[in-house]
Design an enzyme around this catalytic site. Sequence first.
Site: not given
Ligand code: UDP
Length: 371
Positions: A141, A250, A320
Amino acid sequence: MTAPLGHQGINARSLPGLSWSGSPYGMSLNHKILSLAVLMGLVIGVLYYYLYMHQPFWFQCPVKTTSDRPKSMIRYHEFRLVAPENLAYKQPSIVHGRSDVVTVTPWLAPIVWEGTFQPALLDGIFKPRNITIAATVFAVGKYIRFLKDFLETAEQHFFVGFNVHIYVFTDQQDQVPYVKMAAGRKLELCSVPSSNRWQEISARRMELIQVLIEEKLQNNVEYIFCLDVDSKFHGRWGTESLGGLVAVVHPGYYRDDRSRFPYERRPQSRAYVAPGEGDFYYCGGAFGGLLKEVHQLAKTCRTNFEEDAKKGIEANWQEESHLNRYMWINKPSKVLSPEYLWQDFKPRNPEVGIIRFSGVIKNYAEIRPNA
Ligand code: UDP
Ligand code: MN
């Protein structure tokens, strides 16, 4: 007509004072012994093959043979740390070092902070082994927009000088930017379906990593790291991070009491971590290790995620949460400090000497397919 040669001359058998040393077929005793030994060797060889290697149905070998052992036992690189000769480096000390942070876990795994390792020494140890490191990154996306910076900065900081294979999972292959890569480094694209739930995109990573390892990486790479795309490299991430099972602490919780860690707290979930349990809170956005270890992790988290889904539960922080549950039971053999996944919106704390990799600031409402 002359008689055939064999019938001519003196037969040793008939000579007085000489023991028997021939045969009617012309074979000496030495030859006979030799043939017998060869024959016995052959018989023993065949028997060994059938008993230990072949294992017929009537024979149950009580001891596992080498070929039954998991490959990783043999390929555990970190067990033999052979340093190149004539490599000059700073004398190590066991009384002086980082005193502002803890550099070893209670199960004696190193916690990697700047100042705890010597890059040239570690590179010198790993370089001759010609290892290959895989990295997975998902850009589904709108997250495709983060890929360029991720790839460009990886080129500058992530295992520079080593063989690196980056696997990009995306639903828009035509949008993948061109990034020039150094020799020994390559990019491969894997297609994934789009989804209108970010939770699903995030959580399905474990399944896809499992399948990638099974179908593509076995025998080709030694180590793998699974990384979030919405991040950039700012400093060295190299051989110091290699280990069996590697987790990153983290940045948001490392100074907190474990009661504040956002573990999954519903006992019905397979990601459940009980109050009073848990070592650290690890990132879902970066983990890795030996192929075999990461395969086990991905497979377990995927199964647990699916078991939860059957019961209508989704862990609060998706994969996670499952990763944290897994690492509580299966302790990582190397722990990377928050230098290895910081967050751009967070001011740098004094103990963090260098930020190596950091999540960029993003507008969740705008970037994610659902709220
Ligand atoms: N991701 C993606 N498209 C999306 C949502 C998530 O490709 O619409 C993948 C992307 O690699 C992203 C990972 O899933 O880095 C984890 O999601 P996000 O980074 O939003 O999580 P956060 O780090 O904010 O907890
Ligand atoms: Mn992220």
